[in-house]
Scaffold this motif. Structure first.
Motif, mmCIF file in Angstrom:
data_model
loop_
_atom_site.group_PDB
_atom_site.id
_atom_site.type_symbol
_atom_site.label_atom_id
_atom_site.label_comp_id
_atom_site.label_asym_id
_atom_site.label_seq_id
_atom_site.Cartn_x
_atom_site.Cartn_y
_atom_site.Cartn_z
ATOM 1 N N SER A 1 -23.987 38.591 -10.157
ATOM 2 C CA SER A 1 -23.755 38.180 -11.455
ATOM 3 C C SER A 1 -22.916 39.143 -12.118
ATOM 4 O O SER A 1 -21.830 38.772 -12.776
ATOM 5 N N THR A 2 -22.870 40.185 -11.547
ATOM 6 C CA THR A 2 -21.832 41.234 -12.388
ATOM 7 C C THR A 2 -20.619 41.053 -11.571
ATOM 8 O O THR A 2 -19.288 41.033 -12.357
ATOM 9 N N GLU B 1 -19.364 38.213 -10.665
ATOM 10 C CA GLU B 1 -18.872 36.999 -11.377
ATOM 11 C C GLU B 1 -18.368 37.583 -12.663
ATOM 12 O O GLU B 1 -17.298 36.791 -13.032
ATOM 13 N N ASP B 2 -19.042 38.347 -13.359
ATOM 14 C CA ASP B 2 -18.374 38.763 -14.666
ATOM 15 C C ASP B 2 -16.895 39.518 -14.498
ATOM 16 O O ASP B 2 -15.826 39.234 -15.202
ATOM 17 N N GLU C 1 -14.583 36.755 -14.007
ATOM 18 C CA GLU C 1 -14.333 36.204 -14.929
ATOM 19 C C GLU C 1 -13.220 36.877 -15.981
ATOM 20 O O GLU C 1 -12.255 36.108 -16.423
ATOM 21 N N ASP C 2 -13.339 38.114 -15.829
ATOM 22 C CA ASP C 2 -12.206 38.857 -16.820
ATOM 23 C C ASP C 2 -10.769 38.834 -16.295
ATOM 24 O O ASP C 2 -9.933 39.143 -16.931
ATOM 25 N N SER D 1 -12.468 46.162 -15.239
ATOM 26 C CA SER D 1 -13.712 45.432 -15.215
ATOM 27 C C SER D 1 -14.684 46.161 -14.224
ATOM 28 O O SER D 1 -15.708 46.455 -14.486
#
Length: 499
Positions: free
Chosen positions: A142-143, A145-146, A149-150, A170
């Protein structure tokens, strides 16, 4: 001699919930003090490697931007680009290139990415990006993916160098982050502090909404009960003069047979429910009883209208034309919606649209013929109702054929067909009956398919299918973690996604 029992008011449950929430929140938020006093990470990149096969990175800008990025521990940053296809596995391509040209990126056992490493990959042609981590720098999916996404905004603007900077910044904030700097620690504390208040407020709001719904249902039931009570004597008189030798008269009387008993039950419920305190209407047992009461009284209200129209029409009492208009109203309403149903259906053929389109003028002529036959006495009310039933049955058949064509044109899988069929079937059976309609009274719900129910069902089904497609599209652009068939047992941390 009697004694009064003193009832102590119960203590609101939200009070102790708020107190408990405050205590737990303060306890959970304590690490925030550590975070507030901790200085930022000050480890510069240990090294910067650029493998720009696609030729899209401006190296001076990249190096200048990365010089200002702070890591929690010294980290080697690799920016890798390669042109490929959207269908290809970016993870697999990166691993193959690393094995052939950059073995230092891989651990000594060949199963992971090397320690102290962060890799950011871009495929500008296949529109994919990926993030990869040495075993001592890895973060959760999930991190990952974050982080990706950034970088999406810059990627979609084809600003590849800025995307690499965005992703690296990020990643730098989360790799090897001290436990007390994890936002979940202090954010969780704040959340717990307010959870008691939110829970209490939500409970109050939910109960208020349930009371409002119960009150609205009770008011509807009371209005219907009042209508039935006002017309009760007239309804009984009408029922006594409905001709039993009429096919439709006999069926309506069969529905009326339990009318009086159901009315007495509704009367008792009307008296009992009126005594329930407003503040208690949210309770489940009261809400269920109120719903049943409303449904019963509204059914009785519709039935007494039907008994009245049946008596007037079958006996040709004064006002029988208005009673006949009540019978044809559902059919005329459906005919008024046919043009809207068939218009704009670009995916359907003329052969699929013509039957429903041509039915409208045919049905209008038949309604005129039935009305004229009643007026002249050439048709009995039973025969006229038979003709009307045949029209509504024909429309139902045409709507079934039309639904099949529409579903086949719109659905892309058996699952989508099933969703559309279920939604349309559900709305067909739950469609409300028209007050005073003899045909709606003597047949089960859904026997006739109305254009209104058709429209609602198809729109509902189409919305469900469209939502499912959007979710599937979103999932298909999610992270890919495997390294393909050529990856063997390689299990380095990392993932890729489309942009």
């Amino acid at each position: 001699m009697t004694t009064d029992t003193v009832h102590r008011p119960s203590r609101p449950v939200t009070g102790w919930l708020l107190a408990l929430g405050l205590f737990l929140g303060l306890l959970a938020a304590a690490p925030a003090a550590l975070l507030a006093g901790a200085g930022p990470a000050q480890a510069a990149p240990e090294g910067i490697e650029l493998a720009d096969e696609a030729g899209v990175i401006h190296e001076p800008t990249l190096r200048e931007g990365l010089a200002d990025v702070d890591f929690h521990e010294p980290t080697t940053v690799v920016v890798w680009t390669q042109r490929g296809e959207a269908e290809s596995n970016l993870n697999e391509r990166l691993l193959a290139d690393a094995r052939e040209n950059h073995p230092e990126w891989i651990s000594d056992d060949g199963q992971k990415w090397a320690d102290g490493l962060f890799i950011y990959a871009i495929d500008p042609q296949g529109r994919q990006q990926g993030v990869y981590f040495g075993e001592d720098r890895k973060v959760g999916l999930s991190t990952q993916e974050d982080i990706q996404e950034d970088a999406v905004d810059s990627l979609q603007e084809a600003n590849w160098t800025q995307a690499a900077l965005d992703a690296t910044r990020s990643a730098a904030t989360v790799m090897n982050r001290p436990w007390y700097q994890h936002p979940g620690i202090w954010v969780g504390g704040i959340i717990v502090v307010i959870m008691g208040g939110i829970f209490g407020g939500a409970m109050v709001a939910s109960r208020k909404k349930q009371r409002q719904k119960a009150r609205a249902d009770l008011d509807r039931g009371d209005r219907a009960f009042a209508n039935v009570s006002t017309d009760l004597e007239a309804t009984e008189l009408n029922a006594h003069t409905v001709p039993e030798d009429s096919r439709y008269g006999a069926q309506v009387l069969e529905r009326y047979r339990t009318f009086h008993e159901r009315y007495l039950v509704a009367a008792r419920e009307n008296d009992r429910l009126s005594g329930i305190a407003e503040r208690k209407l949210h309770r489940k047992e009261h809400r269920q009883a109120i719903t049943a009461y409303r449904e019963t009284t509204e059914e009785l209200d519709q039935l007494d209208d039907t008994v009245a129209s049946t008596n007037t029409l079958l006996n040709r009492y004064p006002g029988w034309p208005e009673a006949w208009d009540l019978q044809t109203a559902p059919m005329r309403e459906d005919l008024g919606q046919i043009d809207g149903l068939v218009s704009g259906q670009s995916k359907l053929t003329a052969a699929q649209l013509t039957p429903l389109r041509s039915f409208k003028p045919e049905a209008e002529r038949e309604l005129e013929r039935l009305g004229a036959g009643l007026q002249t006495g050439d048709l009995s009310p039973d025969d006229a109702l038979d003709g009307l039933a045949a029209l509504r049955a024909r429309l139902t058949e045409l709507l079934e054929q039309f639904s099949t064509a529409q579903i086949e044109a719109f659905a892309e899988s058996d699952a989508e067909r099933s969703t559309l069929e279920q939604q349309m079937r559900r709305e067909r059976t739950r469609a409300s009956r028209r007050p005073g309609s003899i045909l709606d009274t003597v047949h089960q719900p859904g026997w006739f398919w109305t254009a209104t129910a058709y429209n609602i069902g198809y729109s509902s089904g189409m919305s469900s299918v469209t939502h499912a497609r959007e979710q599937a599209a979103s999932a298909s652009s999610g992270s890919t973690t495997g390294y393909g068939s050529s990856g063997g047992s390689f299990s380095g941390a990392g993932s890729s996604s489309s942009f």
